[in-house]
Write a protein that holds these residues in place. Structure first.
Motif, PDB file in Angstrom:
ATOM      1  N   GLN A 112      55.079  78.898  37.066  1.00  0.00           N
ATOM      2  CA  GLN A 112      54.243  79.595  36.091  1.00  0.00           C
ATOM      3  C   GLN A 112      53.521  78.657  35.132  1.00  0.00           C
ATOM      4  OE1 GLN A 112      57.488  82.144  34.789  1.00  0.00           O
ATOM      5  NE2 GLN A 112      56.347  83.930  35.476  1.00  0.00           N
ATOM      6  N   THR A 113      53.815  77.367  35.189  1.00  0.00           N
ATOM      7  CA  THR A 113      53.182  76.434  34.250  1.00  0.00           C
ATOM      8  C   THR A 113      52.056  75.615  34.873  1.00  0.00           C
ATOM      9  OG1 THR A 113      54.748  74.635  34.721  1.00  0.00           O
ATOM     10  CG2 THR A 113      55.339  76.195  32.948  1.00  0.00           C
ATOM     11  N   ILE A 114      51.885  75.712  36.189  1.00  0.00           N
ATOM     12  CA  ILE A 114      50.870  74.908  36.886  1.00  0.00           C
ATOM     13  C   ILE A 114      49.489  75.495  36.632  1.00  0.00           C
ATOM     14  CG2 ILE A 114      50.060  74.110  39.136  1.00  0.00           C
ATOM     15  CD1 ILE A 114      53.039  74.279  40.052  1.00  0.00           C
ATOM     16  N   THR A 115      48.597  74.674  36.158  1.00  0.00           N
ATOM     17  CA  THR A 115      47.243  75.115  35.856  1.00  0.00           C
ATOM     18  C   THR A 115      46.395  75.168  37.130  1.00  0.00           C
ATOM     19  OG1 THR A 115      47.367  74.155  33.650  1.00  0.00           O
ATOM     20  CG2 THR A 115      45.163  74.624  34.491  1.00  0.00           C
ATOM     21  N   ILE A 116      45.668  76.259  37.260  1.00  0.00           N
ATOM     22  CA  ILE A 116      44.704  76.446  38.339  1.00  0.00           C
ATOM     23  C   ILE A 116      43.534  77.208  37.722  1.00  0.00           C
ATOM     24  CG2 ILE A 116      45.788  78.588  39.140  1.00  0.00           C
ATOM     25  CD1 ILE A 116      45.027  77.644  42.043  1.00  0.00           C
ATOM     26  N   ASN A 117      42.363  77.035  38.257  1.00  0.00           N
ATOM     27  CA  ASN A 117      41.196  77.716  37.691  1.00  0.00           C
ATOM     28  C   ASN A 117      40.964  79.071  38.338  1.00  0.00           C
ATOM     29  OD1 ASN A 117      40.646  75.601  35.948  1.00  0.00           O
ATOM     30  ND2 ASN A 117      39.248  74.609  37.378  1.00  0.00           N
ATOM     31  N   THR A 118      40.416  79.971  37.558  1.00  0.00           N
ATOM     32  CA  THR A 118      39.964  81.251  38.088  1.00  0.00           C
ATOM     33  C   THR A 118      38.726  80.993  38.950  1.00  0.00           C
ATOM     34  OG1 THR A 118      38.445  81.679  36.267  1.00  0.00           O
ATOM     35  CG2 THR A 118      40.732  82.448  35.990  1.00  0.00           C
ATOM     36  N   PRO A 121      40.461  77.752  33.220  1.00  0.00           N
ATOM     37  CA  PRO A 121      41.850  77.405  33.537  1.00  0.00           C
ATOM     38  C   PRO A 121      42.792  78.570  33.257  1.00  0.00           C
ATOM     39  CG  PRO A 121      41.085  76.178  31.603  1.00  0.00           C
ATOM     40  CD  PRO A 121      39.935  76.979  32.106  1.00  0.00           C
ATOM     41  N   THR A 122      43.800  78.715  34.109  1.00  0.00           N
ATOM     42  CA  THR A 122      44.807  79.758  33.958  1.00  0.00           C
ATOM     43  C   THR A 122      46.109  79.250  34.549  1.00  0.00           C
ATOM     44  OG1 THR A 122      45.260  82.122  34.256  1.00  0.00           O
ATOM     45  CG2 THR A 122      44.304  80.963  36.131  1.00  0.00           C
ATOM     46  N   THR A 123      47.165  80.029  34.405  1.00  0.00           N
ATOM     47  CA  THR A 123      48.447  79.756  35.057  1.00  0.00           C
ATOM     48  C   THR A 123      49.027  81.093  35.505  1.00  0.00           C
ATOM     49  OG1 THR A 123      49.827  80.025  33.096  1.00  0.00           O
ATOM     50  CG2 THR A 123      48.917  77.805  33.490  1.00  0.00           C
ATOM     51  N   GLU A 144      50.457  83.685  32.932  1.00  0.00           N
ATOM     52  CA  GLU A 144      49.728  84.815  32.359  1.00  0.00           C
ATOM     53  C   GLU A 144      50.210  86.138  32.947  1.00  0.00           C
ATOM     54  OE1 GLU A 144      45.573  84.658  31.701  1.00  0.00           O
ATOM     55  OE2 GLU A 144      45.575  82.474  31.425  1.00  0.00           O
ATOM     56  N   HIS A 176      46.780  71.729  46.366  1.00  0.00           N
ATOM     57  CA  HIS A 176      46.961  72.029  44.952  1.00  0.00           C
ATOM     58  C   HIS A 176      48.455  72.007  44.628  1.00  0.00           C
ATOM     59  CE1 HIS A 176      46.942  74.143  41.144  1.00  0.00           C
ATOM     60  NE2 HIS A 176      45.651  73.852  41.084  1.00  0.00           N
TER      61      HIS A 176
END
Length: 166
Positions: A5-11, A16-18, A21, A104
Motif C-alpha cells: 500500500q505504500t508503493i507509489t504508482i501514477n494514475t 501519483p497515488t498508492t 488510498e 514496476h
C-alpha cells in the motif's frame, strides 16, 4: 499500512497515488490491454466494480503493453476506449511494465504471490488478477483466462470484502 500500500504508482492521468488510498477496501488489481483477445473481460470487471462497490470492492486496471504490444494507446486513447467500449468507470493506472528487470515495484511484489496451483512468478499475459485485502495483503491470484465473474473469483471476493462496522 502494508508495504504493498505504500508503493507509489501514477494514475492514468499522471498523478501519483498508492494502493493505500484504498485502505479498508478490497482491491481487484488487473493488468489490462485494449487489443487483446481477453479484452472483453473489461465488461465483467465493470460489472464487478458496480455490483460490489457498496460492499467495499474497488477494481483497478493497470494498462500494460508488454504482451504482444496489445496496449499501444496513449493515456487519453486508453481512457476513451475503456469508457466508450465497455463503460469502464473504475480507476485506471499508468501504463506499466509487469515483468522483467524494469517491472514496476508494485508488480515485483505482487508476483511473489502464488496462484491456486502454487505457482508464483511472472504475470502470464494480459488480465492477470490480484485480489488484495482491506489490510493490503494479496489473498488470491487468478491467471488471465480465469474470468472476473468465475465462481472462484466471486468466492474469493466475497471472502475478502471488508466486514461492515456496526
Amino acid at each position: 499500512m502494508s508495504e504493498l500500500q505504500t508503493i507509489t504508482i501514477n494514475t492514468l492521468g499522471g498523478a501519483p497515488t498508492t494502493l493505500g488510498e484504498y485502505s479498508g477496501r478490497t482491491v481487484l488489481l488487473v493488468n489490462v490491454a485494449s487489443k487483446c483477445g481477453l479484452t472483453p473481460q473489461y465488461g465483467a470487471l465493470e460489472r464487478l466494480a458496480q455490483a460490489y462497490a457498496h460492499r467495499g470492492l474497488t477494481v483497478i486496471g493497470v494498462p500494460c503493453n508488454q504482451f504482444g504490444g496489445q496496449e499501444p494507446g496513449t493515456p487519453s486513447e486508453i481512457e476513451t476506449f475503456c469508457s466508450t467500449t465497455y463503460g469502464v468507470t473504475f480507476p485506471l493506472l499508468e501504463k506499466t511494465l509487469v515483468n522483467g528487470p524494469q517491472a514496476h515495484p508494485l508488480y515485483r511484489l505482487l508476483t511473489q504471490t502464488p496462484d491456486a496451483s502454487g505457482e508464483a512468478g511472472d504475470v502470464q499475459w494480459n488480465f492477470e488478477k490480484f485480489l488484495i485485502s482491506p489490510k493490503g495483503e494479496v489473498v488470491a491470484r487468478f491467471r488471465p483466462t480465469t474470468l472476473p465473474d468465475a465462481p472462484e473469483v466471486l468466492s474469493a471476493i466475497e471472502g475478502a470484502l471488508p466486514v461492515p462496522t456496526l
